[in-house]
Design a protein around this motif. Structure first.
Motif, PDB file in Angstrom:
ATOM      1  N   GLU A  25      19.242  18.364  -9.566  1.00 15.06           N
ATOM      2  CA  GLU A  25      20.257  17.338  -9.723  1.00 15.06           C
ATOM      3  C   GLU A  25      20.334  16.874 -11.168  1.00 15.06           C
ATOM      4  OE1 GLU A  25      19.836  14.189  -6.959  1.00 15.06           O
ATOM      5  OE2 GLU A  25      19.654  15.534  -5.255  1.00 15.06           O
ATOM      6  N   GLU A  26      21.432  16.268 -11.494  1.00 17.61           N
ATOM      7  CA  GLU A  26      21.666  15.747 -12.831  1.00 17.61           C
ATOM      8  C   GLU A  26      20.694  14.599 -13.115  1.00 17.61           C
ATOM      9  OE1 GLU A  26      25.765  14.952 -14.967  1.00 17.61           O
ATOM     10  OE2 GLU A  26      25.312  13.425 -13.476  1.00 17.61           O
ATOM     11  N   ARG A  50      23.604  11.661 -19.522  1.00 14.49           N
ATOM     12  CA  ARG A  50      23.557  12.515 -18.336  1.00 14.49           C
ATOM     13  C   ARG A  50      23.412  13.960 -18.798  1.00 14.49           C
ATOM     14  NH1 ARG A  50      25.531   9.683 -13.885  1.00 14.49           N
ATOM     15  NH2 ARG A  50      26.611   7.766 -14.437  1.00 14.49           N
ATOM     16  N   ALA A  51      22.464  14.677 -18.184  1.00 20.52           N
ATOM     17  CA  ALA A  51      22.237  16.077 -18.536  1.00 20.52           C
ATOM     18  C   ALA A  51      21.695  16.827 -17.325  1.00 20.52           C
ATOM     19  CB  ALA A  51      21.268  16.177 -19.700  1.00 20.52           C
ATOM     20  N   LYS A  52      21.595  18.144 -17.465  1.00 18.28           N
ATOM     21  CA  LYS A  52      21.147  18.960 -16.340  1.00 18.28           C
ATOM     22  C   LYS A  52      19.650  18.823 -16.069  1.00 18.28           C
ATOM     23  CE  LYS A  52      20.764  22.996 -19.295  1.00 18.28           C
ATOM     24  NZ  LYS A  52      21.213  24.337 -19.560  1.00 18.28           N
ATOM     25  N   ASN A  53      18.862  18.477 -17.089  1.00 17.42           N
ATOM     26  CA  ASN A  53      17.442  18.218 -16.865  1.00 17.42           C
ATOM     27  C   ASN A  53      16.932  17.169 -17.856  1.00 17.42           C
ATOM     28  OD1 ASN A  53      16.634  19.555 -19.318  1.00 17.42           O
ATOM     29  ND2 ASN A  53      16.801  21.514 -18.254  1.00 17.42           N
ATOM     30  N   GLY A 109      25.616  17.969 -21.855  1.00 18.69           N
ATOM     31  CA  GLY A 109      25.466  16.669 -21.224  1.00 18.69           C
ATOM     32  C   GLY A 109      26.624  15.742 -21.531  1.00 18.69           C
TER      33      GLY A 109
END
Length: 112
Positions: A20-21, A71-74, A59
């Motif tokens: 999840e984000e 906000r980013a993928k990891n 992000g």
């Protein structure tokens, strides 16, 4: 897994959940908000009232009156974006080296 036919291994990948984000949030004072606003305006953000949104390749940065959200993928990418925000003070030609970019807005042309 070596005993299973190749097709069952393929379907095993389909059932996995995607990560999840990740959202990193920083609470800001009024002075910090104004400083971040001046800094982020150099990247041509989307402006929605008092909210600024900058879309980056990996992000997104959201600045509101009381908080800064990345906000980013990891988590590693989100921390890198947060760490490199101050590089918006440098010339735009250096931004890609830090993973930053312009937030380019494109408007569709209406053909009548």
């Amino acid at each position: 897994m070596e005993d299973e036919p190749p097709s069952s291994r393929f379907f095993g990948f389909l059932g996995r959940k995607r990560s999840e984000e990740v959202v990193l949030e920083q609470v800001l004072s009024r002075e910090a908000y104004e400083e971040y606003r001046q800094l982020l305006m150099k990247a041509r953000p989307e402006v929605d009232g008092s909210k600024l949104v900058i879309h980056l390749p990996e992000g997104k940065i959201e600045l509101e009156k009381d908080s800064l959200k990345v906000r980013a993928k990891n988590r590693r990418v989100a921390e890198k974006i947060l760490r490199n925000l101050h590089h918006y003070e440098s010339p735009p030609s250096l931004w890609p080296a830090y993973g930053l970019s312009y937030s380019i807005k494109r408007k569709r042309r209406l053909i009548l």
